[in-house]
Motif scaffolding. Structure first.
Motif, PDB file in Angstrom:
ATOM      1  N   THR A  54      17.154   5.180  18.569  1.00  0.00           N
ATOM      2  CA  THR A  54      17.120   4.348  19.774  1.00  0.00           C
ATOM      3  C   THR A  54      15.728   3.784  20.009  1.00  0.00           C
ATOM      4  O   THR A  54      15.574   2.601  20.351  1.00  0.00           O
ATOM      5  CB  THR A  54      17.577   5.162  20.998  1.00  0.00           C
ATOM      6  OG1 THR A  54      18.874   5.713  20.741  1.00  0.00           O
ATOM      7  CG2 THR A  54      17.642   4.285  22.239  1.00  0.00           C
ATOM      8  N   LEU A  55      14.709   4.613  19.823  1.00  0.00           N
ATOM      9  CA  LEU A  55      13.340   4.149  20.052  1.00  0.00           C
ATOM     10  C   LEU A  55      12.919   3.107  19.018  1.00  0.00           C
ATOM     11  O   LEU A  55      12.239   2.137  19.351  1.00  0.00           O
ATOM     12  CB  LEU A  55      12.373   5.327  20.038  1.00  0.00           C
ATOM     13  CG  LEU A  55      12.541   6.346  21.174  1.00  0.00           C
ATOM     14  CD1 LEU A  55      11.477   7.436  21.084  1.00  0.00           C
ATOM     15  CD2 LEU A  55      12.482   5.667  22.531  1.00  0.00           C
ATOM     16  N   VAL A  56      13.332   3.301  17.766  1.00  0.00           N
ATOM     17  CA  VAL A  56      13.009   2.301  16.734  1.00  0.00           C
ATOM     18  C   VAL A  56      13.710   0.978  17.052  1.00  0.00           C
ATOM     19  O   VAL A  56      13.102  -0.103  16.990  1.00  0.00           O
ATOM     20  CB  VAL A  56      13.410   2.805  15.329  1.00  0.00           C
ATOM     21  CG1 VAL A  56      13.325   1.673  14.309  1.00  0.00           C
ATOM     22  CG2 VAL A  56      12.519   3.957  14.906  1.00  0.00           C
ATOM     23  N   GLY A  57      14.990   1.056  17.397  1.00  0.00           N
ATOM     24  CA  GLY A  57      15.713  -0.163  17.752  1.00  0.00           C
ATOM     25  C   GLY A  57      15.123  -0.848  18.967  1.00  0.00           C
ATOM     26  O   GLY A  57      15.003  -2.089  19.001  1.00  0.00           O
ATOM     27  N   GLY A  58      14.732  -0.059  19.969  1.00  0.00           N
ATOM     28  CA  GLY A  58      14.101  -0.635  21.161  1.00  0.00           C
ATOM     29  C   GLY A  58      12.768  -1.280  20.847  1.00  0.00           C
ATOM     30  O   GLY A  58      12.422  -2.326  21.402  1.00  0.00           O
ATOM     31  N   THR A  59      12.015  -0.664  19.935  1.00  0.00           N
ATOM     32  CA  THR A  59      10.730  -1.227  19.528  1.00  0.00           C
ATOM     33  C   THR A  59      10.925  -2.571  18.817  1.00  0.00           C
ATOM     34  O   THR A  59      10.205  -3.541  19.082  1.00  0.00           O
ATOM     35  CB  THR A  59       9.993  -0.251  18.590  1.00  0.00           C
ATOM     36  OG1 THR A  59       9.735   0.966  19.292  1.00  0.00           O
ATOM     37  CG2 THR A  59       8.683  -0.847  18.104  1.00  0.00           C
ATOM     38  N   LEU A  60      11.900  -2.646  17.933  1.00  0.00           N
ATOM     39  CA  LEU A  60      12.192  -3.904  17.238  1.00  0.00           C
ATOM     40  C   LEU A  60      12.630  -4.983  18.225  1.00  0.00           C
ATOM     41  O   LEU A  60      12.209  -6.142  18.127  1.00  0.00           O
ATOM     42  CB  LEU A  60      13.280  -3.681  16.191  1.00  0.00           C
ATOM     43  CG  LEU A  60      12.917  -2.795  14.991  1.00  0.00           C
ATOM     44  CD1 LEU A  60      14.154  -2.499  14.157  1.00  0.00           C
ATOM     45  CD2 LEU A  60      11.839  -3.462  14.136  1.00  0.00           C
ATOM     46  N   SER A  61      13.462  -4.599  19.187  1.00  0.00           N
ATOM     47  CA  SER A  61      13.950  -5.560  20.179  1.00  0.00           C
ATOM     48  C   SER A  61      12.818  -6.099  21.040  1.00  0.00           C
ATOM     49  O   SER A  61      12.669  -7.321  21.215  1.00  0.00           O
ATOM     50  CB  SER A  61      15.004  -4.887  21.063  1.00  0.00           C
ATOM     51  OG  SER A  61      15.432  -5.752  22.097  1.00  0.00           O
ATOM     52  N   ALA A  62      12.003  -5.198  21.589  1.00  0.00           N
ATOM     53  CA  ALA A  62      10.883  -5.628  22.428  1.00  0.00           C
ATOM     54  C   ALA A  62       9.873  -6.429  21.621  1.00  0.00           C
ATOM     55  O   ALA A  62       9.310  -7.423  22.104  1.00  0.00           O
ATOM     56  CB  ALA A  62      10.215  -4.409  23.059  1.00  0.00           C
ATOM     57  N   GLY A  63       9.624  -6.015  20.372  1.00  0.00           N
ATOM     58  CA  GLY A  63       8.698  -6.752  19.528  1.00  0.00           C
ATOM     59  C   GLY A  63       9.175  -8.165  19.262  1.00  0.00           C
ATOM     60  O   GLY A  63       8.391  -9.116  19.251  1.00  0.00           O
ATOM     61  N   SER A  64      10.486  -8.323  19.068  1.00  0.00           N
ATOM     62  CA  SER A  64      11.053  -9.655  18.859  1.00  0.00           C
ATOM     63  C   SER A  64      10.851 -10.531  20.088  1.00  0.00           C
ATOM     64  O   SER A  64      10.397 -11.680  19.985  1.00  0.00           O
ATOM     65  CB  SER A  64      12.541  -9.539  18.546  1.00  0.00           C
ATOM     66  OG  SER A  64      13.167 -10.804  18.537  1.00  0.00           O
ATOM     67  N   ALA A  65      11.188 -10.003  21.265  1.00  0.00           N
ATOM     68  CA  ALA A  65      11.050 -10.777  22.498  1.00  0.00           C
ATOM     69  C   ALA A  65       9.599 -11.177  22.735  1.00  0.00           C
ATOM     70  O   ALA A  65       9.304 -12.326  23.116  1.00  0.00           O
ATOM     71  CB  ALA A  65      11.579  -9.966  23.681  1.00  0.00           C
ATOM     72  N   ASN A  66       8.676 -10.249  22.500  1.00  0.00           N
ATOM     73  CA  ASN A  66       7.258 -10.550  22.725  1.00  0.00           C
ATOM     74  C   ASN A  66       6.722 -11.559  21.721  1.00  0.00           C
ATOM     75  O   ASN A  66       5.895 -12.414  22.055  1.00  0.00           O
ATOM     76  CB  ASN A  66       6.442  -9.259  22.660  1.00  0.00           C
ATOM     77  CG  ASN A  66       6.709  -8.351  23.842  1.00  0.00           C
ATOM     78  OD1 ASN A  66       7.043  -8.815  24.937  1.00  0.00           O
ATOM     79  ND2 ASN A  66       6.577  -7.047  23.642  1.00  0.00           N
ATOM     80  N   ALA A  67       7.187 -11.479  20.481  1.00  0.00           N
ATOM     81  CA  ALA A  67       6.744 -12.445  19.471  1.00  0.00           C
ATOM     82  C   ALA A  67       7.281 -13.845  19.787  1.00  0.00           C
ATOM     83  O   ALA A  67       6.569 -14.844  19.626  1.00  0.00           O
ATOM     84  CB  ALA A  67       7.196 -12.002  18.080  1.00  0.00           C
ATOM     85  N   TYR A  68       8.537 -13.932  20.238  1.00  0.00           N
ATOM     86  CA  TYR A  68       9.069 -15.224  20.686  1.00  0.00           C
ATOM     87  C   TYR A  68       8.234 -15.770  21.845  1.00  0.00           C
ATOM     88  O   TYR A  68       7.970 -16.977  21.932  1.00  0.00           O
ATOM     89  CB  TYR A  68      10.520 -15.075  21.133  1.00  0.00           C
ATOM     90  CG  TYR A  68      11.545 -15.162  20.037  1.00  0.00           C
ATOM     91  CD1 TYR A  68      11.596 -16.264  19.175  1.00  0.00           C
ATOM     92  CD2 TYR A  68      12.487 -14.152  19.864  1.00  0.00           C
ATOM     93  CE1 TYR A  68      12.552 -16.344  18.172  1.00  0.00           C
ATOM     94  CE2 TYR A  68      13.455 -14.229  18.861  1.00  0.00           C
ATOM     95  CZ  TYR A  68      13.480 -15.322  18.023  1.00  0.00           C
ATOM     96  OH  TYR A  68      14.428 -15.417  17.033  1.00  0.00           O
ATOM     97  N   ASN A  69       7.831 -14.883  22.744  1.00  0.00           N
ATOM     98  CA  ASN A  69       7.008 -15.290  23.882  1.00  0.00           C
ATOM     99  C   ASN A  69       5.674 -15.872  23.411  1.00  0.00           C
ATOM    100  O   ASN A  69       5.218 -16.902  23.920  1.00  0.00           O
ATOM    101  CB  ASN A  69       6.777 -14.094  24.808  1.00  0.00           C
ATOM    102  CG  ASN A  69       5.856 -14.405  25.970  1.00  0.00           C
ATOM    103  OD1 ASN A  69       4.659 -14.125  25.902  1.00  0.00           O
ATOM    104  ND2 ASN A  69       6.398 -14.976  27.033  1.00  0.00           N
TER     105      ASN A  69
END
Length: 337
Positions: A85-100
């Motif tokens: 869950t933490l790895v998946g959450g990290t990938l998700s947040a990293g994606s959103a921040n990189a798009y930002n």
């Protein structure tokens, strides 16, 4: 610092943004050209890509993810489930921040706080940054869907869409309430943590979702007060840019009260014990003290050295960490009333 309106209107600030943009279009870097690819070390390239994910923000999001898993399980979830869950959450947040970073690269160049970001300096090209964000996003959905459950994967995708589409594209440059409604994306890790354990949602998860929702404005507006000249020059109408410090401080107090009260609502809703109740009440009292101190200083038109909005910002992080540690520990050492 006196209570003054830094920008008369978002339109005026936006015009200044256009005038201040470097020649060559939105993708032209404002500083010296980046070092040639052959001269950049692998470590530096990796560090630049990691910085696109905004690791410090990810840390804060994970603080609200794994404690909820303990509450949902009423014990200790499986180690593999937590890690997945933490790895998946990290990938998700990293994606959103990189798009930002990709979408905001033009205004990042105009703000001292963000001018060193890799896509603002040109160290990473917009195309490469967009591809990186997309790969992380797809990986997060597949990882959570295949290793956790598809509800968590859907919530992860929803968080990316909310942060990128709703906050960054729709709200950030158009309204002073951007962080209020755009902050919904930052609440999603709570739901992801709960659904990872139960493959469903329940009232305790919704209460904690609201805790993060109400906490976001009194966390972020003090930071915006500190950097309001940056936001004004970039044409971003954060509340401290378009309103007086005293008005912003009033809103900080109101949302801080809503946060603390909602955190205590969890006690009857989730059957929390003495430990969580004491932690939430004590840390909440300090949070309210800092918010009210800021309001008193703002009303008195105090100088920045007295106003010190970053005190509220830093303590808000400590507050959220303490509350969610209470969420995790209370089910393990449950002391009923």
């Amino acid at each position: 610092m006196k209570d003054t309106v830094t920008a008369t209107s978002p339109h005026a600030a936006t015009q200044r943004t256009r005038d201040a943009r470097p020649a060559g279009g939105p993708d032209a870097p404002s500083g010296p050209p980046p070092v040639g690819g052959g001269e950049r070390s692998t470590r530096k390239v990796i560090a630049d890509y990691v910085s696109l994910t905004k690791p410090r923000i990810i840390e804060l999001l994970l603080v609200t993810t794994f404690p909820v898993m303990f509450l949902a399980d009423r014990g200790v979830p499986g180690v593999w489930l937590i890690l997945s869950t933490l790895v998946g959450g990290t990938l998700s947040a990293g994606s959103a921040n990189a798009y930002n970073c990709y979408l905001d690269r033009d205004i990042d160049r105009l703000m001292h706080r963000t001018e060193g970001r890799p896509m603002a300096t040109g160290a990473i090209s917009p195309r490469a940054g967009f591809l990186f964000a997309s790969v992380l996003g797809v990986a997060s959905v597949l990882w959570l869907g295949l290793l956790v459950n598809w509800l968590s994967a859907a919530l992860s995708l929803g968080a990316i869409v909310l942060y990128v589409g709703f906050y960054t594209l729709l709200l950030k440059r158009r309204t002073s309430q951007n962080i209020v409604w755009g902050g919904v994306a930052g609440c999603m890790p709570v739901l992801i943590g709960w659904s990872a354990v139960t493959d469903g949602l329940a009232w305790p998860a919704l209460v904690l979702f609201l805790v993060v929702f109400f906490w976001t404005p009194p966390h972020y507006w003090p930071l915006s007060m500190r950097y309001k000249e940056d936001y004004a020059s970039a044409g971003v109408p954060m509340l401290p840019v378009v309103a007086r410090d005293s008005a912003v401080a009033v809103q900080v107090v109101r949302y801080a009260w809503a946060t603390v009260v909602t955190s205590l609502v969890l006690v009857p809703v989730a059957g929390m014990g003495v430990l969580y109740t004491l932690v939430a009440a004590a840390s909440g009292a300090l949070f309210l003290f800092e918010a009210h101190r800021l309001r008193r200083a703002a009303r008195a038109e105090a100088s920045y050295d007295v106003l010190r909005p970053m005190r509220v910002f830093h303590y808000s992080i400590s507050y959220l960490t303490l509350v969610f540690l209470g969420v995790a520990i209370d089910p393990l050492l449950h002391l009923p009333w």
